[in-house]
Write a protein that holds these residues in place. Structure first.
Motif, PDB file in Angstrom:
ATOM      1  N   GLN A 206       0.807  -1.229   0.000  1.00 49.20           N
ATOM      2  CA  GLN A 206       0.000   0.000   0.000  1.00 49.20           C
ATOM      3  C   GLN A 206       0.838   1.275   0.000  1.00 49.20           C
ATOM      4  O   GLN A 206       0.438   2.299   0.513  1.00 49.20           O
ATOM      5  CB  GLN A 206      -0.979   0.023   1.179  1.00 49.20           C
TER       6      GLN A 206
ATOM      7  N   HIS B  29      -1.383  -2.695   6.964  1.00 45.97           N
ATOM      8  CA  HIS B  29      -1.281  -1.744   5.856  1.00 45.97           C
ATOM      9  C   HIS B  29      -2.641  -1.222   5.408  1.00 45.97           C
ATOM     10  O   HIS B  29      -2.731  -0.195   4.763  1.00 45.97           O
ATOM     11  CB  HIS B  29      -0.573  -2.379   4.658  1.00 45.97           C
ATOM     12  N   GLY B  33      -2.776   2.533   5.100  1.00 43.41           N
ATOM     13  CA  GLY B  33      -2.793   2.952   3.708  1.00 43.41           C
ATOM     14  C   GLY B  33      -4.045   3.698   3.266  1.00 43.41           C
ATOM     15  O   GLY B  33      -4.018   4.418   2.291  1.00 43.41           O
ATOM     16  N   ALA B 155      -7.400  -3.566  -3.679  1.00 40.23           N
ATOM     17  CA  ALA B 155      -6.000  -3.899  -3.406  1.00 40.23           C
ATOM     18  C   ALA B 155      -5.913  -5.408  -3.238  1.00 40.23           C
ATOM     19  O   ALA B 155      -5.798  -5.924  -2.137  1.00 40.23           O
ATOM     20  CB  ALA B 155      -5.524  -3.183  -2.141  1.00 40.23           C
ATOM     21  N   VAL B 158      -3.323  -7.122  -0.896  1.00 34.33           N
ATOM     22  CA  VAL B 158      -3.051  -6.401   0.350  1.00 34.33           C
ATOM     23  C   VAL B 158      -2.578  -7.345   1.462  1.00 34.33           C
ATOM     24  O   VAL B 158      -1.922  -6.932   2.406  1.00 34.33           O
ATOM     25  CB  VAL B 158      -4.301  -5.574   0.782  1.00 34.33           C
ATOM     26  N   THR B 267      -8.902   5.372  -2.509  1.00 33.78           N
ATOM     27  CA  THR B 267      -7.478   5.504  -2.188  1.00 33.78           C
ATOM     28  C   THR B 267      -7.155   6.868  -1.596  1.00 33.78           C
ATOM     29  O   THR B 267      -6.005   7.149  -1.277  1.00 33.78           O
ATOM     30  CB  THR B 267      -6.634   5.352  -3.472  1.00 33.78           C
ATOM     31  N   ASN B 324     -12.160  -1.134   4.212  1.00 37.37           N
ATOM     32  CA  ASN B 324     -11.032  -0.395   4.792  1.00 37.37           C
ATOM     33  C   ASN B 324     -11.341   0.101   6.199  1.00 37.37           C
ATOM     34  O   ASN B 324     -10.442   0.342   6.987  1.00 37.37           O
ATOM     35  CB  ASN B 324     -10.675   0.812   3.929  1.00 37.37           C
TER      36      ASN B 324
END
Ligand code: SF4
Lengths: 225, 479
Positions: A206, B29, B33, B155, B158, B267, B324
């Motif tokens: 990421q 992450h 992220g 992702a 990930v 993102t 997320n």
């Protein structure tokens, strides 16, 4: 046997058209397709033309694009040559047939070798002309075709894009109406690319890294005149 | 890569995930992220919430008229020289793709990232039919090398650590010098770029997904950061767009409204690097672009959702924000969900598409903290729909009796806020006894433990905690 098309549409229609008289729905859909209402346009892009150009450059730089300015098209070849020299790149690039670029005196700007046509993947550098720029996010709008082949936007490692300052608008919607003026309502060229910065990937842990499959660097030359 | 569906094993999948040290490290992450970046992108756009409302309304209007927009879209695609293939289910879609590939004698197919491609299991199918599929999104490429499925919708890799990527590249790219340095992430990206560049240039067919299909113009839209989707669709002779029916959006303006919330939610970028609008095949005078343009329009259970209490789920634009921000996802990752769609959106979509018997355990993979709905750009009421699935599962008696009892208690308290607050105060000591720890989730309800969030849980989640407290207490007694 009923085709899948009819089965799918029929199933949907059994719910959407359940109210009986369907003419209102037809009207609403036709109206939307014809008039394409805009919705909310962020205030940040509603500026005077000069401020729009400034915002465009700021936003482009914020996504790792470099921006240079020239006073007129005549200075573009030198700007390209300078950029290539500063970055230790060969004086050789790929470019489409766009008149605004093709008619320039490239030979006077040093030993610049111009290769014409689409890219076959062996070009380090590509030069294109944008249809317009969107200040809101520093986004370029590129059209496919002989003038600016789409492959030139993606295959070379370095992409240099020439953009007329007067073609910078505040928001996406403003450029859509220009695309409609050029191609007709409801019509599009084969490919329209919005490009906002050089290629990147966040797929390894990421963390955003530049230079995935498209260009590693993107340089915009704004023609102010 | 064989796609094994393990959705009904959520409980044991989750347990395995919690013990996987690499996975637990990789999952940190997700939070690092995504969450902060989304927040700053949102804060920088005062109109963000207004745009969310607009995005919701646009999709609602589209779904209410989906039949008409689909027809308008098809007409436009046909006019621009493309072809629309309607696929009722995964099998029909696979066969349509195979036929298009065979008609041009395709040996290799490059692929842009597409969740629908995962949904119909196209890679295995092409391989079985002697056609080589090559994933070109870096994350998808990594998991293809590993023989895995994506663990996140934007992702896909990930769950993989950098060191693991290096191992995989060394194992597969044996034509490259052994002594090369792959320590830095940049060198890994560079190697993938070189290896895949060859594949792009040699592919016979390119398959991409679509983030949107535009009825006004017959256009398919893809959004990427890498540019892989573009190379996939402009270099080969044939471009196949694989998209589900709810991807339809009326106009260029409507798509622009939704695009303003998509990247920001996904993102934290204001706009992804490449947003590409493709309409039909190469035109006269075009020096590049595909000669054939096909769209596979997949239903696969979606038309059943129209008019149902799960219709709102069809607004989903696959931004990944709900996962997320999901404490359960943070704890177990995407593979535990057992099928293509993980996290809160998967917990609602999977049972809707696969049926309650296979997907029915997923809606329980929730703490009902409400964060997913709070961050969803399309304002999809995910917790409410998970609850609906749970209630259905309960009615069908698909759950063990204890769980049903828990649900009864939960329903009782959910309807009586005062009582439940009181009950909460009694429940706290019970919770701490059964390992309710501060900070990260240590275990999950169905993995036999308890959960805890960092933020103050929303009221509805408390009733759920209550349910678990009751259930766990009962279990203890039964021992
Ligand atoms: S449910 Fe909402 S938050 Fe989750 S992926 Fe879909 S649009 Fe994004």
């Amino acid at each position: 046997m009923m085709s899948s098309r009819d089965a799918i549409l029929g199933k949907i229609r059994s719910v959407t058209a359940a109210g009986g008289d369907d003419s209102k729905r037809h009207e609403a859909v036709e109206d939307r397709l014809l008039n394409h209402p805009s919705g909310t346009i962020p205030a940040r892009a509603q500026l005077k033309p000069k401020a729009q150009i400034e915002l465009f450059c700021q936003q482009a730089e914020a996504v790792q694009t470099s921006v240079g300015h020239v006073k007129s098209y005549a200075s573009v070849p030198k700007a390209v040559a300078d950029y290539l020299r500063e970055h230790n790149l060969p004086a050789e690039f790929r470019m489409g047939m766009d008149e605004r670029l093709n008619d320039l005196s490239w030979d006077k700007a040093g030993a610049l070798e111009v290769k014409s046509g689409p890219s076959d993947g062996n070009d380090l550098i590509g030069v294109s002309h944008a249809f317009g720029g969107i200040a809101e996010t520093g986004t370029l709008l590129m059209l496919s075709g002989e003038d600016n082949p789409t492959t030139v936007n993606f295959l070379p490692e370095t992409h240099i894009v020439v953009l007329k300052a007067g073609d910078i608008v505040g928001d996406y919607e403003a450029l859509w109406s220009e695309v409609r003026t050029k191609f007709g309502a409801g019509e599009m060229p084969r490919t329209v690319n919005w490009v906002t910065g050089p290629s990147r990937s966040g797929d390894i842990q990421q963390t955003m890294l530049l230079g995935a499959h498209g260009p590693r660097s993107l340089h915009i030359i704004v023609v102010d005149g | 890569m064989t796609q094994i569906i393990t959705t009904s094993n959520f409980k044991s999948n989750a347990r395995t995930a919690l013990d996987d040290k690499n996975l637990q490290k990789a999952l940190t992450h997700v939070e690092r992220g995504f969450i902060g970046k989304r927040r700053s992108a949102m804060d920088a756009l005062p109109e963000f919430d207004q745009l969310r409302d607009n995005a919701r309304d646009i999709k609602n209007h589209t779904l209410e008229n989906l039949d008409l927009y689909l027809e308008a879209y098809e007409e436009k695609v046909t006019k621009s020289g493309g072809k629309v293939h309607w696929a009722a289910d995964a099998e029909e879609a696979r066969n349509q793709i195979l036929k298009i590939c065979r008609d041009v004698g395709a040996k290799t197919v490059t692929k842009g990232k597409s969740m629908i491609a995962e949904e119909i299991g196209i890679n295995d199918f092409l391989e079985e039919n002697k056609i080589e599929p090559i994933e070109t999104d870096l994350g998808e490429y990594i998991i293809q090398l590993r023989g895995e499925t994506p663990s996140h919708i934007i992702a896909p890799a990930v769950h993989v650590l950098k060191e693991q990527v290096e191992e995989d590249f060394r194992r597969v790219h044996t034509h490259l010098p052994e002594a090369r340095n792959l320590e830095e992430p940049e060198s890994l990206l560079d190697e993938a770029r070189k290896v895949l560049r060859e594949k792009f240039l040699n592919a016979d067919v390119g398959i991409t997904g679509a983030n949107f299909l535009i009825a006004e113009t017959g256009t398919s839209v893809i959004v990427t950061n890498e540019g892989n989707g573009d190379l996939t669709q402009i270099l080969p002779k044939v471009h196949i767009v694989l998209a589900s029916i709810e991807k339809i959006t009326p106009t260029l303006e409507d798509v622009s409204q939704i695009l303003r919330v998509l990247a920001r939610s996904a993102t934290g970028q204001d706009m992804s690097v490449y947003t590409t609008f493709s309409t039909g095949p190469r035109r006269e005078g075009d020096p590049d672009g595909p000669e054939e343009y096909h769209v596979i329009l997949l239903d696969n259970g979606r038309s059943n959702m129209i008019g149902s209490e799960f219709q709102d789920m069809l607004r989903c634009i696959r931004c990944g924000s709900c996962m997320n921000h999901c404490p359960v996802y943070h704890a177990v990752g995407g593979h535990a969900y057992g099928w293509v769609y993980p996290g809160p959106m998967g917990a609602v979509l999977t049972p809707s598409l696969m049926g309650i018997k296979d997907g029915g355990q997923l809606p329980n993979a929730s703490t009902f903290c409400g964060r997913c709905e709070a961050v969803c750009p399309m304002r999809i009421p995910l917790p409410k729909m998970m609850r609906s699935w749970r209630e259905r599962e309960f009615e069908k008696h698909l759950n063990p009796s204890l769980q049903r009892w828990g649900l009864k208690a939960w329903a009782y308290f959910a309807k009586r806020p005062k009582l439940y607050h009181l009950a909460m105060s009694f429940a706290i000591p019970v919770l701490s006894k059964i390992g309710w720890k501060k900070g990260r989730i240590k275990s999950l309800p169905f993995a036999g433990g308890w959960t805890k969030y960092r933020d103050l849980p929303a009221p509805e989640s408390r009733t759920f905690q209550q349910q678990w407290a009751q259930r766990e207490a009962l279990k203890q007694e039964a021992k």
